[in-house]
Design an enzyme around this catalytic site. Structure first.
Site, PDB file in Angstrom:
ATOM      1  N   GLY A   1      76.830  71.090 -15.277  1.00  0.00           N
ATOM      2  CA  GLY A   1      75.705  71.592 -14.479  1.00  0.00           C
ATOM      3  C   GLY A   1      75.354  70.599 -13.381  1.00  0.00           C
TER       4      GLY A   1
ATOM      5  NE  ARG B   1      78.657  75.237 -16.940  1.00  0.00           N
ATOM      6  CZ  ARG B   1      77.732  74.319 -17.183  1.00  0.00           C
ATOM      7  NH1 ARG B   1      77.984  73.277 -17.938  1.00  0.00           N
ATOM      8  NH2 ARG B   1      76.511  74.420 -16.681  1.00  0.00           N
TER       9      ARG B   1
ATOM     10  CG  ASP C   1      76.074  67.262 -23.883  1.00  0.00           C
ATOM     11  OD1 ASP C   1      76.229  67.988 -22.880  1.00  0.00           O
ATOM     12  OD2 ASP C   1      75.586  67.678 -24.936  1.00  0.00           O
TER      13      ASP C   1
ATOM     14  CB  THR D   1      72.171  66.505 -17.086  1.00  0.00           C
ATOM     15  OG1 THR D   1      71.390  67.551 -17.674  1.00  0.00           O
ATOM     16  CG2 THR D   1      71.982  65.259 -17.936  1.00  0.00           C
TER      17      THR D   1
ATOM     18  CG  ASP E   1      69.275  70.217 -19.039  1.00  0.00           C
ATOM     19  OD1 ASP E   1      68.556  70.866 -18.267  1.00  0.00           O
ATOM     20  OD2 ASP E   1      70.411  70.576 -19.383  1.00  0.00           O
TER      21      ASP E   1
ATOM     22  CG  ASP F   1      70.661  67.198 -22.162  1.00  0.00           C
ATOM     23  OD1 ASP F   1      71.050  66.413 -21.291  1.00  0.00           O
ATOM     24  OD2 ASP F   1      71.247  68.266 -22.420  1.00  0.00           O
TER      25      ASP F   1
ATOM     26  NE  ARG G   1      72.662  71.851 -21.705  1.00  0.00           N
ATOM     27  CZ  ARG G   1      73.920  71.446 -21.690  1.00  0.00           C
ATOM     28  NH1 ARG G   1      74.877  72.330 -21.694  1.00  0.00           N
ATOM     29  NH2 ARG G   1      74.224  70.176 -21.665  1.00  0.00           N
TER      30      ARG G   1
HETATM   31  P1  ADP Z   1      77.674  69.107 -18.929  1.00  0.00           P
HETATM   32  O1  ADP Z   1      78.490  67.918 -18.557  1.00  0.00           O
HETATM   33  O2  ADP Z   1      76.586  69.397 -17.946  1.00  0.00           O
HETATM   34  O3  ADP Z   1      77.192  69.031 -20.366  1.00  0.00           O
HETATM   35  P2  ADP Z   1      79.718  71.070 -19.741  1.00  0.00           P
HETATM   36  O4  ADP Z   1      79.347  71.061 -21.177  1.00  0.00           O
HETATM   37  O5  ADP Z   1      80.048  72.367 -19.102  1.00  0.00           O
HETATM   38  O6  ADP Z   1      78.603  70.404 -18.809  1.00  0.00           O
HETATM   39  O7  ADP Z   1      80.978  70.098 -19.583  1.00  0.00           O
HETATM   40  C1  ADP Z   1      81.550  69.865 -18.311  1.00  0.00           C
HETATM   41  C2  ADP Z   1      83.049  69.817 -18.409  1.00  0.00           C
HETATM   42  O8  ADP Z   1      83.457  68.715 -19.243  1.00  0.00           O
HETATM   43  C3  ADP Z   1      83.708  71.018 -19.049  1.00  0.00           C
HETATM   44  O9  ADP Z   1      83.869  72.081 -18.135  1.00  0.00           O
HETATM   45  C4  ADP Z   1      85.060  70.460 -19.456  1.00  0.00           C
HETATM   46  O10 ADP Z   1      85.938  70.370 -18.345  1.00  0.00           O
HETATM   47  C5  ADP Z   1      84.687  69.041 -19.891  1.00  0.00           C
HETATM   48  N1  ADP Z   1      84.498  69.024 -21.353  1.00  0.00           N
HETATM   49  C6  ADP Z   1      83.476  69.540 -22.064  1.00  0.00           C
HETATM   50  N2  ADP Z   1      83.658  69.395 -23.387  1.00  0.00           N
HETATM   51  C7  ADP Z   1      84.850  68.765 -23.530  1.00  0.00           C
HETATM   52  C8  ADP Z   1      85.613  68.329 -24.658  1.00  0.00           C
HETATM   53  N3  ADP Z   1      85.197  68.522 -25.920  1.00  0.00           N
HETATM   54  N4  ADP Z   1      86.778  67.697 -24.407  1.00  0.00           N
HETATM   55  C9  ADP Z   1      87.210  67.504 -23.143  1.00  0.00           C
HETATM   56  N5  ADP Z   1      86.549  67.908 -22.040  1.00  0.00           N
HETATM   57  C10 ADP Z   1      85.390  68.526 -22.217  1.00  0.00           C
END
Ligand code: ADP
Length: 362
Positions: A14, A75, A106, A128, A130, A132, A174
């Site tokens: 995000g 994403r 995260d 982020t 959030d 969080d 969230r």
């Molecule tokens: P944020 O970083 O805001 O929490 P996301 O959860 O969408 O957003 O994660 C961002 C990107 O990080 C994902 O689109 C993916 O490319 C990568 N990512 C998320 N989870 C994993 C994971 N378990 N292992 C490897 N890459 C990940």
């Protein structure tokens, strides 16, 4: 000091106001140390699809004032797969990128730790809205998002005042209630509702009735998007809209619902976010040069620090009650005790603010 020829920077997950300021700070801090910098476009998908652009002092001119991320975000599910990771590593080798700074939440840090495990020095910066990331008191974008919320809610308050109305406002965050709680206090909300603390609907209904009887006209309730309720058929639905209807039905005060959604994500970053982003971006480069990897830059008690990414991610799961079997196995008893203490510290701080919100809203 470790020598790097070229580092890459990306923004992922995000978007958050201040991400551009991170990219600018990483770029200029690295250039000042004679390290080349490239931008990886669209988060981790840029590593898979070879979307790599050189960054110079001029390519980051004037971005500190802009919300969103000029490196774009995505994403990218493919990055989570073995094949995706292999492509990402191949791109890093092909473009001779020695190390990476990632800015996101995260999910982004889970990706960062995977890169680090594949031998790529990687540092995370918390971007982020959030707030969080449990390990950090602050995440970049949080202040701007809250200022946007108070701007919009103040406007709603004006019209609520004119019409003797209540407005339930759902805000992002969230699983984290920080935006709803802090903006609730700052806008004089009559109640706040967050995922971390049980909400007493009856008490709030009585409070609104009493406030209306005492002559209070405009009223606002802030609700975090992370609060859900059963719709009666076993389906979890967002609580904000349900609460607005309950207040409308039971208090005699006309009540509207507003979902601020992505409005809160955009806009020019505040001073707080520009400054924190600049300090954290520069710190990420310093950490790489010290030979560090697999760390996330955090703010604790107004000071910058860094913490192991896996520790930070596990701490998050502990705080959110989402620990999985075996999560704690790789940590010493001392580390687990430290995590528990950090969770308690955060809960205590939240409770103090929550009680304050109710104390000053009458
Ligand atoms: P944020 O970083 O805001 O929490 P996301 O959860 O969408 O957003 O994660 C961002 C990107 O990080 C994902 O689109 C993916 O490319 C990568 N990512 C998320 N989870 C994993 C994971 N378990 N292992 C490897 N890459 C990940």
């Amino acid at each position: 000091m470790v020598k790097f020829r070229k580092i890459g920077v990306l923004t992922s997950g995000g978007d958050a106001p201040g991400m551009n300021a991170v990219v600018r700070a990483v770029t200029r801090s690295a250039l000042a140390k004679n390290i080349e910098v490239v931008g990886i476009m669209g988060g981790y998908s840029g590593l898979i699809n070879e979307k790599i652009v050189p960054l110079t002092a001029r390519s980051v001119s004037n971005v500190i004032t802009q919300g969103g991320t000029f490196l774009y975000s995505d994403r990218c599910l493919e990055f989570k797969t073995e094949e995706g990771m292999a492509k990402a590593i191949a791109t890093l080798k092909k473009y001779e990128i020695d190390a990476v700074v990632v800015c996101g939440g995260d999910g982004t840090f889970r990706g960062a730790t995977d890169l680090a495990l594949h031998g790529i020095p990687t540092i995370g910066v918390t971007g982020t809205i959030d707030n969080d990331i449990t390990a950090s008191d602050y995440t970049i974008g949080f202040d701007t998002a809250m200022n946007t919320v108070i701007d919009v809610v103040d406007r709603l308050r004006d019209t609520c005042e004119s019409h003797a109305r209540c407005n339930v406002v759902e805000v992002m965050g969230r699983d984290c209630g920080d935006i709803a709680l802090m903006t609730g206090i700052a806008t004089g909300a009559v109640a706040v509702c967050i995922p971390e603390i049980p909400f007493d609907e009856e008490l709030v209904i009585e409070k609104i009735k009493k406030a209306a009887l005492s002559g209070k006209r405009g009223m606002v309730v802030t609700v975090s998007e992370g609060v859900f309720v059963d719709d009666g058929n076993g389906k979890q639905i967002p609580y904000g809209e349900v609460l607005a209807k309950a207040i409308d039905d039971k208090t005699g005060v006309e009540t509207k619902f507003a979902r601020l959604a992505h409005i809160v994500r955009g806009g020019s970053p505040t001073l707080r976010d520009r400054l924190t982003a600049t300090r954290m971006g520069a710190k990420a480069v310093d950490l790489l040069l010290e030979g560090k990897s697999n760390l996330v830059v955090i703010e604790k008690e107004d000071k910058l620090d860094s913490i192991d990414i896996v520790f930070a991610l596990t701490l998050d799961r502990m705080y959110k009650g989402k620990l999985k079997d075996g999560d704690l196995d790789k940590f010493s008893a001392e580390d687990v005790a430290k995590m528990e203490a950090l969770c308690q510290e955060r809960r205590d701080k939240l409770k103090v603010l929550y009680d304050l919100a109710y104390q000053v809203s009458q």
